[in-house]
Design an enzyme around this catalytic site. Sequence first.
Site, mmCIF file in Angstrom:
data_model
loop_
_atom_site.group_PDB
_atom_site.id
_atom_site.type_symbol
_atom_site.label_atom_id
_atom_site.label_comp_id
_atom_site.label_asym_id
_atom_site.label_seq_id
_atom_site.Cartn_x
_atom_site.Cartn_y
_atom_site.Cartn_z
ATOM 1 N N GLU A 228 0.890 -1.178 0.000
ATOM 2 C CA GLU A 228 0.000 0.000 0.000
ATOM 3 C C GLU A 228 0.914 1.210 0.000
ATOM 4 O OE1 GLU A 228 -3.195 0.102 -0.202
ATOM 5 O OE2 GLU A 228 -3.929 -1.840 0.453
ATOM 6 N N CYS A 262 -2.424 9.135 2.356
ATOM 7 C CA CYS A 262 -2.152 8.553 1.030
ATOM 8 C C CYS A 262 -3.269 8.883 0.061
ATOM 9 C CB CYS A 262 -1.970 7.046 1.154
ATOM 10 S SG CYS A 262 -3.344 6.223 1.952
HETATM 11 P P1 NAP Z 1 8.195 5.335 4.858
HETATM 12 O O1 NAP Z 1 9.251 6.289 5.175
HETATM 13 O O2 NAP Z 1 8.293 4.551 3.624
HETATM 14 O O3 NAP Z 1 8.088 4.355 6.106
HETATM 15 C C1 NAP Z 1 7.133 3.329 6.154
HETATM 16 C C2 NAP Z 1 7.690 2.206 7.006
HETATM 17 O O4 NAP Z 1 8.741 1.568 6.286
HETATM 18 C C3 NAP Z 1 8.286 2.677 8.321
HETATM 19 O O5 NAP Z 1 8.027 1.696 9.309
HETATM 20 C C4 NAP Z 1 9.767 2.720 8.002
HETATM 21 O O6 NAP Z 1 10.590 2.606 9.127
HETATM 22 C C5 NAP Z 1 9.894 1.502 7.118
HETATM 23 N N1 NAP Z 1 11.057 1.478 6.246
HETATM 24 C C6 NAP Z 1 11.529 2.459 5.463
HETATM 25 N N2 NAP Z 1 12.589 2.018 4.749
HETATM 26 C C7 NAP Z 1 12.800 0.738 5.119
HETATM 27 C C8 NAP Z 1 13.753 -0.259 4.767
HETATM 28 N N3 NAP Z 1 14.711 -0.026 3.868
HETATM 29 N N4 NAP Z 1 13.669 -1.460 5.375
HETATM 30 C C9 NAP Z 1 12.705 -1.718 6.287
HETATM 31 N N5 NAP Z 1 11.776 -0.818 6.659
HETATM 32 C C10 NAP Z 1 11.823 0.390 6.074
HETATM 33 O O7 NAP Z 1 6.753 6.035 4.822
HETATM 34 P P2 NAP Z 1 6.101 6.997 5.890
HETATM 35 O O8 NAP Z 1 6.741 8.332 5.766
HETATM 36 O O9 NAP Z 1 6.091 6.335 7.222
HETATM 37 O O10 NAP Z 1 4.596 7.049 5.371
HETATM 38 C C11 NAP Z 1 4.160 7.910 4.364
HETATM 39 C C12 NAP Z 1 3.978 7.162 3.066
HETATM 40 O O11 NAP Z 1 3.059 6.095 3.248
HETATM 41 C C13 NAP Z 1 3.360 8.029 1.994
HETATM 42 O O12 NAP Z 1 3.985 7.757 0.774
HETATM 43 C C14 NAP Z 1 1.908 7.579 1.967
HETATM 44 O O13 NAP Z 1 1.229 7.845 0.785
HETATM 45 C C15 NAP Z 1 2.061 6.121 2.243
HETATM 46 N N6 NAP Z 1 0.808 5.537 2.723
HETATM 47 C C16 NAP Z 1 0.116 4.707 1.906
HETATM 48 C C17 NAP Z 1 -1.109 4.199 2.313
HETATM 49 C C18 NAP Z 1 -1.914 3.282 1.438
HETATM 50 O O14 NAP Z 1 -2.831 2.662 1.949
HETATM 51 N N7 NAP Z 1 -1.634 3.169 0.154
HETATM 52 C C19 NAP Z 1 -1.591 4.524 3.582
HETATM 53 C C20 NAP Z 1 -0.836 5.362 4.396
HETATM 54 C C21 NAP Z 1 0.369 5.863 3.953
HETATM 55 P P3 NAP Z 1 11.308 3.897 9.774
HETATM 56 O O15 NAP Z 1 10.221 4.784 10.286
HETATM 57 O O16 NAP Z 1 12.131 3.286 10.849
HETATM 58 O O17 NAP Z 1 12.105 4.543 8.686
#
Ligand code: NAP
Length: 454
Positions: A228, A262
């Site tokens: 997602e 999102c």
């Molecule tokens: P993010 O930076 O990608 O982080 C999401 C999760 O992934 C966090 O737990 C993060 O951990 C982890 N993560 C990042 N890089 C990783 C890696 N290399 N290995 C393992 N884990 C990793 O996203 P965010 O800033 O939290 O959330 C915002 C994004 O989520 C936006 O793009 C939004 O559109 C999307 N989103 C999508 C939906 C949907 O249903 N489609 C819903 C909500 C949000 P850390 O925090 O420790 O870095």
Amino acid sequence: MAYKSVNPYTKKVLGTFEILSEKELHLKLQKAEEVFHEWSKRTVSERVRLLEEVAGLIDKQKALHAEIITAEMGKPINQSIAEVEKCAWLCRYYAEQAEDHLKPFTMESTARESQVWFEPLGIIFAVMPWNFPYWQVFRYLAPNIMAGNTCLLKHASNVPQCAEAMEKLFLQGGANEGIFQNLFIDYGQSEMVIKHPRVAGVTLTGSNYAGYKIAELAGRYGKKTVLELGGSDPFIVFESATLEKAVETGIIARFQNTGQSCIAAKRFFIHDRIFEEYATILVDRIKKQKTGDPMNPETNIGPVAREDLLLELEDQISRMVREGGRIITGGKRVNPDKLLLEPTVITNLSPESPINDEELFGPVLPLFSFRDEQEVIHYANHNPFGLGANIWTSDPEQAKRVAHQIETGTVAINGMVKSEPNLPFGGVKASGYGRELSVFGIREFVNIKTVNFF
Ligand code: NAP
């Protein structure tokens, strides 16, 4: 590395949480496996009680959980309460519907009889974002727990208190330790989880970068994934739309959760004959939004969740201006020491500019005009993402025609894109794959077993 809880409004450090040692992680994996053997053997009706208990606890403790959300990621408090209430709704939905969604059924075949059964799969590992720190986690937990799987969570590192509070909620609701465990782990340790033989599925909600990294790892070990990811939903207003309503809803669709959703409307396309009028009413209403302390129930727009995210947003605004964008309201911080950005509207940009390919994750609204239906369909689809789309028109035939041609997982007509427990949710293109919620969500991580009786 440690998980750090920092209030984005006051900037006060609320706590730090140490990463698990290899040994501690190993024990948690072992626990998830042991409990899976027991939990998976229970009937769905036996599992239902846990979700009912958790829903009841949420009702009683909702102020507490909402305050944790607001303190850790800055969501305006009334929106945090709504998020927590929605989690209880979700638990009750699956408590009521899981039996039906997982009921075996018969199919025609060359056998005397063929049945399809839905059986538990194993441990499901989730990597989750901070923006809806409860809802995103619940929408994975509720169906998987009902399906008989056990759950491990790596939450975003800026919402550790939310992660711990949810784990506690399930334990208080009567969950065996091991049905749902929170893991404070670093990126490298994710691999240790994913490669564990009993881990059967991986679900990530977050950015494309993180999604592709995790999917790559899961692919290496042959584990199924659901992704997602980001979105850049178009909000299309045709000439026949009810203008006032399209402005009012547009503001919620863009600025709810301080624009960090999102499925927020992130690109506004207004028919050129009503463009000026729409822009005037929009700016007037936006100026009435209250930006400030998220604990104040009157606040509509709170701080951006982290300094680095606000810096990124400010860089995007500068690049838009360099490309010819004109800021017609907002554009700067309310106070240089705070993470509060004025709600911002930018016009005069090309809808085909590469900057529109980026997700605007904050209170910034780019406004474009269009001449006709085919042109706006082209603009809407001229984007890597495919999560949701909003269409405003009083012509139902036009609404259906346009909805068919837009490449997204959800379309809202004369309303805004939102998620509900009973409807499938997910994206296409760079917004990911797989579905959460509804009957589709609960069947993502089950063994769909065909049983032939000859
Ligand atoms: P993010 O930076 O990608 O982080 C999401 C999760 O992934 C966090 O737990 C993060 O951990 C982890 N993560 C990042 N890089 C990783 C890696 N290399 N290995 C393992 N884990 C990793 O996203 P965010 O800033 O939290 O959330 C915002 C994004 O989520 C936006 O793009 C939004 O559109 C999307 N989103 C999508 C939906 C949907 O249903 N489609 C819903 C909500 C949000 P850390 O925090 O420790 O870095």
